[in-house]
Design a protein around this motif. Structure first.
Motif, PDB file in Angstrom:
ATOM      1  N   ALA A 141       9.404   1.852 -14.455  1.00 48.80           N
ATOM      2  CA  ALA A 141      10.524   2.790 -14.277  1.00 48.80           C
ATOM      3  C   ALA A 141      10.714   3.126 -12.803  1.00 48.80           C
ATOM      4  CB  ALA A 141      10.263   4.055 -15.081  1.00 48.80           C
ATOM      5  N   TYR A 142       9.612   3.303 -12.101  1.00 48.33           N
ATOM      6  CA  TYR A 142       9.658   3.618 -10.649  1.00 48.33           C
ATOM      7  C   TYR A 142      10.375   2.490  -9.898  1.00 48.33           C
ATOM      8  CZ  TYR A 142       7.357   4.326  -6.020  1.00 48.33           C
ATOM      9  OH  TYR A 142       7.051   4.494  -4.682  1.00 48.33           O
ATOM     10  N   GLY A 143       9.988   1.268 -10.173  1.00 47.14           N
ATOM     11  CA  GLY A 143      10.630   0.127  -9.504  1.00 47.14           C
ATOM     12  C   GLY A 143      12.091   0.005  -9.899  1.00 47.14           C
ATOM     13  N   TRP A 166      -0.775  -6.804  -4.849  1.00 43.30           N
ATOM     14  CA  TRP A 166      -1.177  -6.860  -6.262  1.00 43.30           C
ATOM     15  C   TRP A 166      -1.252  -5.461  -6.883  1.00 43.30           C
ATOM     16  CZ3 TRP A 166      -5.267  -3.737  -6.241  1.00 43.30           C
ATOM     17  CH2 TRP A 166      -6.030  -3.661  -5.053  1.00 43.30           C
ATOM     18  N   ASN A 167      -1.267  -4.408  -6.063  1.00 46.85           N
ATOM     19  CA  ASN A 167      -1.535  -3.099  -6.674  1.00 46.85           C
ATOM     20  C   ASN A 167      -0.322  -2.509  -7.369  1.00 46.85           C
ATOM     21  OD1 ASN A 167      -0.297  -2.631  -4.184  1.00 46.85           O
ATOM     22  ND2 ASN A 167      -1.442  -0.743  -3.795  1.00 46.85           N
ATOM     23  N   PHE A 168       0.886  -2.882  -6.906  1.00 47.51           N
ATOM     24  CA  PHE A 168       2.141  -2.493  -7.587  1.00 47.51           C
ATOM     25  C   PHE A 168       3.030  -3.729  -7.635  1.00 47.51           C
ATOM     26  CE2 PHE A 168       1.667   2.049  -8.165  1.00 47.51           C
ATOM     27  CZ  PHE A 168       0.617   2.341  -7.312  1.00 47.51           C
ATOM     28  N   ALA A 215      10.508  -4.574  -6.264  1.00 45.15           N
ATOM     29  CA  ALA A 215      11.812  -3.966  -6.582  1.00 45.15           C
ATOM     30  C   ALA A 215      12.284  -3.089  -5.433  1.00 45.15           C
ATOM     31  CB  ALA A 215      11.698  -3.138  -7.855  1.00 45.15           C
ATOM     32  N   ARG A 216      11.348  -2.358  -4.821  1.00 44.04           N
ATOM     33  CA  ARG A 216      11.672  -1.422  -3.734  1.00 44.04           C
ATOM     34  C   ARG A 216      12.282  -2.149  -2.545  1.00 44.04           C
ATOM     35  NH1 ARG A 216       7.134   2.928  -2.317  1.00 44.04           N
ATOM     36  NH2 ARG A 216       6.091   1.544  -0.827  1.00 44.04           N
ATOM     37  N   LYS A 217      11.854  -3.389  -2.332  1.00 40.13           N
ATOM     38  CA  LYS A 217      12.333  -4.163  -1.189  1.00 40.13           C
ATOM     39  C   LYS A 217      13.618  -4.926  -1.523  1.00 40.13           C
ATOM     40  CE  LYS A 217       7.515  -4.814   0.322  1.00 40.13           C
ATOM     41  NZ  LYS A 217       7.525  -3.996   1.566  1.00 40.13           N
ATOM     42  N   MET A 243       6.594  -2.890   7.812  1.00 40.64           N
ATOM     43  CA  MET A 243       5.180  -2.965   7.454  1.00 40.64           C
ATOM     44  C   MET A 243       4.779  -1.685   6.718  1.00 40.64           C
ATOM     45  SD  MET A 243       3.661  -5.746   8.530  1.00 40.64           S
ATOM     46  CE  MET A 243       4.748  -7.163   8.881  1.00 40.64           C
ATOM     47  N   GLU A 244       4.384  -1.857   5.460  1.00 45.07           N
ATOM     48  CA  GLU A 244       3.842  -0.734   4.681  1.00 45.07           C
ATOM     49  C   GLU A 244       2.382  -1.077   4.444  1.00 45.07           C
ATOM     50  OE1 GLU A 244       3.731   0.428   0.554  1.00 45.07           O
ATOM     51  OE2 GLU A 244       2.284   1.130   2.027  1.00 45.07           O
ATOM     52  N   LEU A 245       1.502  -0.523   5.267  1.00 46.99           N
ATOM     53  CA  LEU A 245       0.134  -1.000   5.370  1.00 46.99           C
ATOM     54  C   LEU A 245      -0.864  -0.001   4.771  1.00 46.99           C
ATOM     55  CD1 LEU A 245       0.510  -2.468   8.984  1.00 46.99           C
ATOM     56  CD2 LEU A 245       0.887  -3.599   6.783  1.00 46.99           C
ATOM     57  N   PHE A 254      -7.017   9.232  -8.145  1.00 44.09           N
ATOM     58  CA  PHE A 254      -7.432   8.272  -9.166  1.00 44.09           C
ATOM     59  C   PHE A 254      -6.304   7.427  -9.757  1.00 44.09           C
ATOM     60  CE2 PHE A 254     -11.788   9.265  -9.071  1.00 44.09           C
ATOM     61  CZ  PHE A 254     -11.966  10.649  -8.971  1.00 44.09           C
ATOM     62  N   ARG A 255      -5.056   7.635  -9.285  1.00 44.12           N
ATOM     63  CA  ARG A 255      -3.960   6.788  -9.782  1.00 44.12           C
ATOM     64  C   ARG A 255      -4.285   5.318  -9.488  1.00 44.12           C
ATOM     65  NH1 ARG A 255       1.705   5.661  -7.676  1.00 44.12           N
ATOM     66  NH2 ARG A 255       1.079   6.696  -5.729  1.00 44.12           N
ATOM     67  N   ASN A 256      -4.066   4.437 -10.471  1.00 33.54           N
ATOM     68  CA  ASN A 256      -4.308   2.999 -10.311  1.00 33.54           C
ATOM     69  C   ASN A 256      -5.765   2.734  -9.924  1.00 33.54           C
ATOM     70  OD1 ASN A 256      -3.734   0.278 -10.312  1.00 33.54           O
ATOM     71  ND2 ASN A 256      -2.710   0.280  -8.320  1.00 33.54           N
ATOM     72  N   GLN A 302      -6.417   2.571  -6.302  1.00 32.64           N
ATOM     73  CA  GLN A 302      -5.932   1.402  -5.544  1.00 32.64           C
ATOM     74  C   GLN A 302      -4.479   1.568  -5.123  1.00 32.64           C
ATOM     75  OE1 GLN A 302      -8.130  -2.404  -7.421  1.00 32.64           O
ATOM     76  NE2 GLN A 302      -7.097  -1.157  -8.933  1.00 32.64           N
ATOM     77  N   THR A 303      -4.201   2.647  -4.403  1.00 37.21           N
ATOM     78  CA  THR A 303      -2.860   2.795  -3.834  1.00 37.21           C
ATOM     79  C   THR A 303      -3.022   3.179  -2.368  1.00 37.21           C
ATOM     80  OG1 THR A 303      -2.151   5.140  -3.833  1.00 37.21           O
ATOM     81  CG2 THR A 303      -2.350   4.050  -5.979  1.00 37.21           C
ATOM     82  N   CYS A 304      -2.027   2.844  -1.570  1.00 32.45           N
ATOM     83  CA  CYS A 304      -2.111   3.104  -0.121  1.00 32.45           C
ATOM     84  C   CYS A 304      -1.958   4.583   0.195  1.00 32.45           C
ATOM     85  CB  CYS A 304      -1.046   2.303   0.599  1.00 32.45           C
ATOM     86  SG  CYS A 304       0.607   2.735   0.055  1.00 32.45           S
ATOM     87  N   VAL A 305      -1.495   5.361  -0.781  1.00 33.14           N
ATOM     88  CA  VAL A 305      -1.330   6.801  -0.540  1.00 33.14           C
ATOM     89  C   VAL A 305      -2.378   7.622  -1.283  1.00 33.14           C
ATOM     90  CG1 VAL A 305       1.132   6.706   0.003  1.00 33.14           C
ATOM     91  CG2 VAL A 305       0.410   6.935  -2.375  1.00 33.14           C
ATOM     92  N   ILE A 311       4.389  12.230  -4.432  1.00 35.52           N
ATOM     93  CA  ILE A 311       5.378  12.234  -3.345  1.00 35.52           C
ATOM     94  C   ILE A 311       6.227  10.975  -3.320  1.00 35.52           C
ATOM     95  CG2 ILE A 311       3.935  13.736  -1.911  1.00 35.52           C
ATOM     96  CD1 ILE A 311       3.129  11.230  -0.311  1.00 35.52           C
ATOM     97  N   SER A 312       5.920   9.986  -4.186  1.00 32.00           N
ATOM     98  CA  SER A 312       6.624   8.697  -4.105  1.00 32.00           C
ATOM     99  C   SER A 312       7.794   8.656  -5.069  1.00 32.00           C
ATOM    100  CB  SER A 312       5.659   7.553  -4.431  1.00 32.00           C
ATOM    101  OG  SER A 312       4.536   7.618  -3.588  1.00 32.00           O
ATOM    102  N   ASN A 313       9.000   8.494  -4.530  1.00 30.08           N
ATOM    103  CA  ASN A 313      10.182   8.375  -5.391  1.00 30.08           C
ATOM    104  C   ASN A 313      11.294   7.691  -4.620  1.00 30.08           C
ATOM    105  OD1 ASN A 313      12.185  10.484  -4.212  1.00 30.08           O
ATOM    106  ND2 ASN A 313      10.208  11.552  -4.295  1.00 30.08           N
ATOM    107  N   PRO A 347      12.159   8.780   1.911  1.00 30.31           N
ATOM    108  CA  PRO A 347      11.836   7.679   2.844  1.00 30.31           C
ATOM    109  C   PRO A 347      10.340   7.432   2.887  1.00 30.31           C
ATOM    110  CG  PRO A 347      12.268   9.677   4.065  1.00 30.31           C
ATOM    111  CD  PRO A 347      12.469  10.021   2.616  1.00 30.31           C
ATOM    112  N   PHE A 348       9.874   6.409   2.206  1.00 28.60           N
ATOM    113  CA  PHE A 348       8.437   6.088   2.104  1.00 28.60           C
ATOM    114  C   PHE A 348       8.034   5.230   3.294  1.00 28.60           C
ATOM    115  CE2 PHE A 348       4.773   5.694  -0.797  1.00 28.60           C
ATOM    116  CZ  PHE A 348       4.031   4.770  -0.099  1.00 28.60           C
ATOM    117  N   GLY A 349       6.998   5.666   4.015  1.00 27.28           N
ATOM    118  CA  GLY A 349       6.485   4.839   5.102  1.00 27.28           C
ATOM    119  C   GLY A 349       5.571   5.626   6.003  1.00 27.28           C
TER     120      GLY A 349
END
Ligand code: NAI
Ligand SMILES: O=C(O)[C@H](O)CS(=O)(=O)O
Length: 486
Positions: A112-114, A158-160, A166-168, A257-259, A285-287, A290-293, A448-450, A454-456
């Motif tokens: 749904a997020y994507g 691989w984590n999302f 989809a975001r890109k 770059m989303e690192l 503990f989301r995923n 395994q998330t960058c945030v 905070i991700s939606n 502006p995510f970055g």
């Protein structure tokens, strides 16, 4: 364990190039395995330079007609794509859980997020406007056009495996770019399923291409070197991002770059402690972490340290570790056995240096990709768990005495993606929000991700923004027309 049954119409095992499903020219395939038990889910076309070049040339050929479409025409296709993804949410989620491991509820959330990035940029497509600026002289007119950057290459993690793509692609196609994606070798099935639905939504041949392969550097080498590609967008580790930026320099490609990240999660003495614990559980503990945030360092004021650690430990003990396809399971495996080894090394170093595991602290007999949800107290800034991105279900908790110390600790990293803090003092909220050196700050909020934001990040967490009205800037060139002789 639950047998994995995947919807056959969405299970694609060939690359998607120029509107066709193709095998690798040499016929080679590579296996996609479920991290729960190693079960082979699919054998996917193992593409290399030749197939990547074909995809890039297909995107180039499709570009003139696609960018000449009206914004409404592009928007209508993106909107149909959104509708189709949401109609297939459950099947896409099952595919995602099988290849990546996250629990089904999170996989459904990711789909749904994507999808909502597709929806958002279907709407934003119609709001890409140029300008007429004040002219420097009476016989001139100054116009600014917003033009698509051209052929875009994307390398996704691989984590999302659904949402990061989809975001890109949503933003790129909305403004008139065409696109070649290389998904992670561990999780190509989600990307291929997204391509199948994009084809059904009416994407013209060559507009969106997906090239999968077991050797990322071979495909990435072509994507970064080929002069037809004008932009590379990447989500993944900082180490790989730096390599890709260097490779793009020879043809002066634009990059997004989303690192990696190293998010501080600060709990002040004036915080609502229950809210802070709930936020920490979500942010950490989301995923399976395994998330960058993900909250990577929990910085807690001395006056509430013991109470916070106790409450966090109680909540962490409630996790049900197992196969994410089982409804009762609340945490799945990590992506690969070496990820467990990396996490264990960080935990072991902390324990040897004086930290104490109040929960977990080791792998699991469930399998070599499983790691127990872990809380470490009495951690110190000298430890690896303070300095490095853990990328696993480990919550190291550090103590501080003053606001200034909390900010100094929070900013003591080369990363700058997300930060979080909990306080009910509005003056402190302004001071801390402005002092934290991060691209995104959650204030009494972990989610905070939606698509509307502006995510970055900043510093070594990368550059560029994804989502919101700012998200189109990464795919647009500004063209200035000077009209004279009036
Ligand atoms: N910012 C984020 O969301 C992510 C951060 N990471 C970080 O990276 C660490 C290692 O995870 P990895 O899977 O190894 O991340 P990675 O950065 O190596 O992989 C991410 C993507 O880059 C591709 N890739 C890797 N090396 C490449 C190359 N030389 N040329 C072209 N493409 C290449 C991979 O196939 C994948 O598609 C994680 O522990 C985490 O710290 C990993 C994934 C996502
Ligand atoms: O790369 C990631 O880990 C994602 O960007 C995290 S989020 O967008 O799902 O918060």
């Amino acid at each position: 364990m639950t047998e994995t049954k995947l919807a056959s119409n969405l299970l694609q095992q060939q690359a998607y190039v120029n509107g066709e499903w193709i095998d690798a020219e040499d016929g080679r395939r590579f296996e996609i395995r479920n991290p729960v038990d190693g079960q082979v889910l699919a054998k996917v076309a193992d593409c290399g330079v030749a197939e990547t070049r074909r995809a890039i040339e297909a995107a180039e050929a499709a570009l003139p007609d696609w960018q000449a479409q009206t914004a409404k025409a592009r928007a209508d296709i993106l909107r149909r794509w959104f509708d189709l993804v949401m109609q297939h949410q459950d099947a896409l989620a099952a595919l995602l859980t099988a290849e990546q491991g996250k629990v089904l509820s999170e996989a459904k959330g990711e789909i749904a997020y994507g999808a909502h990035y597709l929806e958002w940029f279907a709407e934003e497509a119609k709001r890409i406007d140029g300008d007429i600026l004040a002219a420097p002289s009476q016989d001139q007119r100054v116009l600014v056009l917003k033009r698509p950057v051209g052929v875009v290459a994307a390398i996704t993690p691989w984590n999302f495996p659904n949402a990061m793509l989809a975001r890109k692609v949503a933003a790129a196609l909305a403004v008139g770019c065409t696109f070649v994606a290389k998904p992670a070798k561990e999780t190509p099935l989600s990307a291929l399923a997204l391509a199948a639905l994009g084809e059904e939504a009416g994407l013209p041949a060559g507009v969106f291409n997906v090239v999968c392969g077991s050797d990322s550097s071979v495909i990435g080498g072509e994507l970064t070197a080929n002069p037809i590609v004008r932009k590379l967008t990447f989500t993944g580790s900082t180490a790989t991002g730096k390599k890709l930026m260097q490779q793009c320099a020879d043809t002066v490609k634009r990059t997004s770059m989303e690192l990696g990240g190293n998010a501080p999660f600060i709990v002040f003495d004036d915080a609502d402690l229950d809210a802070a614990v709930a936020g920490a559980m979500a942010a950490k503990f989301r995923n399976a972490g395994q998330t960058c945030v993900c909250a990577n360092r929990l910085l807690v004021h001395a006056d509430v340290y013991d109470a916070f650690v106790d409450k966090l430990s109680q909540e962490t003990e409630k996790f049900q570790l197992g196969n994410g396809a089982d409804e009762a399971v609340t945490m799945g495996p990590l992506i690969r056995p070496s990820a467990v080894d990396s996490v264990q090394a960080i935990v072991s170093e902390a324990l040897e240096a004086g930290a104490v595991a109040t929960v977990g602290g080791q792998g699991s007999e469930l399998g070599d990709c499983f790691y127990q949800p872990t809380v470490l107290r009495d951690c110190a800034p000298s430890m690896r768990c303070f300095k490095e991105e853990i990328f696993g279900p480990v919550a190291p908790v550090f103590k501080f005495e003053t606001e200034a110390e909390a900010i100094q600790l929070a900013n003591d990293t080369e990363f700058g993606l997300a930060a979080y803090f909990y306080s009910r003092d509005y003056a402190r909220i302004w001071r801390v929000s402005e002092a934290l050196d991060y691209g995104m700050v959650g204030i009494n909020e972990a989610a905070i991700s939606n698509p509307m934001a502006p995510f970055g990040g900043v510093k070594e967490s990368g550059h560029g923004r994804e989502g919101s009205k700012y998200g189109v800037d990464d795919y647009i060139e500004t063209k200035y027309l000077c009209m004279g002789g009036l």
